[in-house]
Motif scaffolding. Structure first.
Motif, short mmCIF file in Angstrom:
data_model
loop_
_atom_site.label_atom_id
_atom_site.label_comp_id
_atom_site.label_asym_id
_atom_site.label_seq_id
_atom_site.Cartn_x
_atom_site.Cartn_y
_atom_site.Cartn_z
N GLU A 182 0.86 -1.02 0.00
CA GLU A 182 -0.04 0.00 -0.05
C GLU A 182 0.84 1.19 -0.20
O GLU A 182 2.12 1.33 0.34
N GLU A 183 0.28 2.19 -0.27
CA GLU A 183 1.01 3.61 -0.39
C GLU A 183 1.48 3.96 1.18
O GLU A 183 0.54 3.95 2.04
N LEU A 185 1.78 6.33 3.68
CA LEU A 185 1.12 7.67 4.06
C LEU A 185 2.13 8.47 5.16
O LEU A 185 3.05 7.69 5.69
N GLU A 189 0.19 9.51 14.02
CA GLU A 189 -0.48 8.19 14.17
C GLU A 189 -1.34 8.20 15.63
O GLU A 189 -0.77 8.95 16.55
N GLU A 280 -4.68 0.10 9.86
CA GLU A 280 -4.92 -1.49 9.91
C GLU A 280 -6.01 -1.47 11.11
O GLU A 280 -6.10 -0.74 11.97
P1 AMP Z 1 0.34 -2.04 11.31
O1 AMP Z 1 0.70 -3.32 11.93
O2 AMP Z 1 -0.35 -2.24 10.08
O3 AMP Z 1 -0.26 -0.97 12.20
O4 AMP Z 1 1.69 -1.50 10.84
C1 AMP Z 1 2.65 -0.98 11.58
C2 AMP Z 1 3.10 0.41 11.78
O5 AMP Z 1 3.59 0.65 10.17
C3 AMP Z 1 2.24 1.42 11.63
O6 AMP Z 1 1.79 1.61 13.11
C4 AMP Z 1 2.54 2.55 11.01
O7 AMP Z 1 3.84 2.97 11.75
C5 AMP Z 1 3.39 1.63 9.81
N1 AMP Z 1 2.51 1.77 8.58
C6 AMP Z 1 1.62 0.91 8.39
N2 AMP Z 1 1.15 1.22 7.13
C7 AMP Z 1 1.52 2.40 6.83
C8 AMP Z 1 1.31 3.12 5.74
N3 AMP Z 1 0.39 2.83 4.57
N4 AMP Z 1 1.99 4.20 5.41
C9 AMP Z 1 3.17 4.56 6.33
N5 AMP Z 1 3.20 3.60 7.72
C10 AMP Z 1 2.33 2.72 7.63
#
Ligand code: AMP
Ligand code: GLY
Length: 416
Positions: A182-183, A185, A189, A280
């Motif tokens: 994914e893109e 971003l 947070e 997520e």
């Molecule tokens: P997740 O387990 O999907 O929350 O991803 C863990 C961490 O990765 C997140 O807390 C973000 O710091 C980073 N992250 C996940 N998806 C993105 C995204 N699309 N763009 C930027 N950072 C992301």
């Protein structure tokens, strides 16, 4: 009076068990399997769903599930079939967390804002896609990977390396056979967590995690190195937007799709240019976000969980929150999230009345407290100001000793 079984063994579960123990209507709290700090440890592992159900039936327990793995494996379905009270999502609803590809499809179907993405089962297709887009990407294992299955990339080469490590080298086992790209971003947070009964979502206090292992958000992602509540960048207006455009839509979408969501809904949010995007979903409390949130609860967590489990949240009074700020500093074993040593004796000094030390990777052997995991303890404090809470938590973190203790020095620093 009620008996409660908390399933899991981390800091989150210690915090949940600690708060539930304070309920006026709860007289016994068990933890399975628990850790060196949790009450009444029962040696049943979270994947032994039948064993847990037998225990809950025998002791007439209401069950609260901490981690995602037993939820994804259907613990709630099994308990429900046996008529046992439990707070958590069914296996079908847990797909929001257990398959990132499914969650992306769901958000698309229900117009919930999230980063542009594509799903791949083939590594060369994925690499081609990375070449074709003109933005940086994040590569995510589809399945559960203990919070570590996400690689944030700053170049095409990094993305291709991430694809190869997941799809060809099996870095996250079966969880990484399918990936989401994914893109990437940018923004700030926030962790937005609500208690849900299928229809109604009652928001918990806001919080922010610190995902990276090193200060200034450097180094690899971890399960989370510290958290604080409230999160000042989620003001009432932003919270309202997240609640209506993300959380309520998620609940109604899940109902429409025949899998209503009961349990904690955790939306990991990125606020980019004032607009919240879902990074997520988790269908459980965050860890360590749970620790500061639980410190600020001024309501009966057991009563709320029981009401949610039976679809009665609409009739509950709004939850009350203590006005103080709360901060949790995670103390980890040096080397985490990579290899680290276990079995080190730990000494925890007496703390002030505003502080709780929640155990995560600890165990008691022959009367001694030993380290037994990557994230070991969470020093968690309340303060009238965020600064006071930070000072108290760090005072305790500094005083705890074991060989190989590591912690970030900048938890909540950005908010100060
Ligand atoms: P997740 O387990 O999907 O929350 O991803 C863990 C961490 O990765 C997140 O807390 C973000 O710091 C980073 N992250 C996940 N998806 C993105 C995204 N699309 N763009 C930027 N950072 C992301
Ligand atoms: N602290 C992030 C999580 O629990 O997923």
């Amino acid at each position: 009076m009620a008996s409660v079984l908390v399933v899991g063994s981390g800091g989150r579960e210690h915090a949940l068990a600690w708060r539930v123990s304070q309920s006026d209507v709860v007289d016994a709290v068990y933890t399975a399997p628990g850790n060196g700090g949790t009450p009444n440890n029962i040696p049943i592992q979270p994947d032994d769903i039948r064993g847990l159900a037998d225990f809950a039936a025998e002791r007439n327990c209401f069950t609260i599930v901490g981690p995602e793995a037993p939820l994804a494996a259907g613990i709630v379905d099994t308990f429900a079939e046996r008529g046992l009270g439990i707070f958590g999502p069914t296996k079908a609803a847990a797909q929001l967390e257990s398959s990132k590809a499914w969650a992306k499809g769901f958000m698309g179907r229900h117009r919930i804002r999230t980063a542009r993405s594509a799903v791949f089962d083939d590594a060369s297709d994925a690499a081609e896609y990375v070449d074709s887009v003109d933005y940086n990407v994040v590569v995510k294992a589809d399945g559960l990977a203990a919070g570590k299955g996400v690689i944030v990339c700053s170049s095409v080469q990094e993305a291709k390396d991430a694809i190869r490590s997941m799809m060809e080298q099996g870095r996250f086992g079966g969880a990484g056979k399918r990936i989401v790209i994914e893109e990437r971003l940018s923004g700030v947070e926030a962790s937005y967590i609500a208690m849900c009964d299928g229809r109604v979502a009652v928001p918990m206090a806001t919080s922010q995690d610190h995902k990276r292992i090193y200060d200034n958000d450097e180094g690899p992602n971890t399960g989370g190195m510290g958290a604080y509540s409230p999160a000042p960048h989620v003001d009432a207006e932003m919270a309202g937007t997240i609640q209506t455009e993300i959380v309520d839509r998620t609940l109604s979408g899940m109902r429409e799709e025949g899998c209503p969501l009961t349990g904690f809904l955790y939306a990991g949010i990125m606020i980019q240019d004032g607009t919240p995007y879902v990074l997520e979903y988790n269908v459980r409390m965050g860890d360590p976000e749970c620790q500061p949130i639980v410190m600020r609860m001024d309501f009966d967590l057991y009563g709320y969980a029981a009401a949610a489990a039976s679809g009665r949240l609409a009739g509950m009074p709004p939850p009350r929150w203590r006005p103080e700020h709360a901060v949790c500093v995670v103390l980890a074993a040096r080397g985490y999230p990579g290899a680290y040593t276990k079995g080190q004796p730990i000494s925890i000094p007496d703390t002030d009345a505003h502080t709780a030390v929640f155990h995560a990777g600890t165990a008691r052997r022959d009367g001694r407290l030993l380290s037994s995991g990557g994230r070991v303890l969470g020093a968690t404090s309340l303060g009238m100001t965020l600064r006071q809470a930070v000072e108290r938590a760090y005072h305790t973190a500094d005083d705890i000793t074991w060989s190989g203790k590591y912690y970030r020095r900048d938890i909540a620093a950005k908010a100060l």
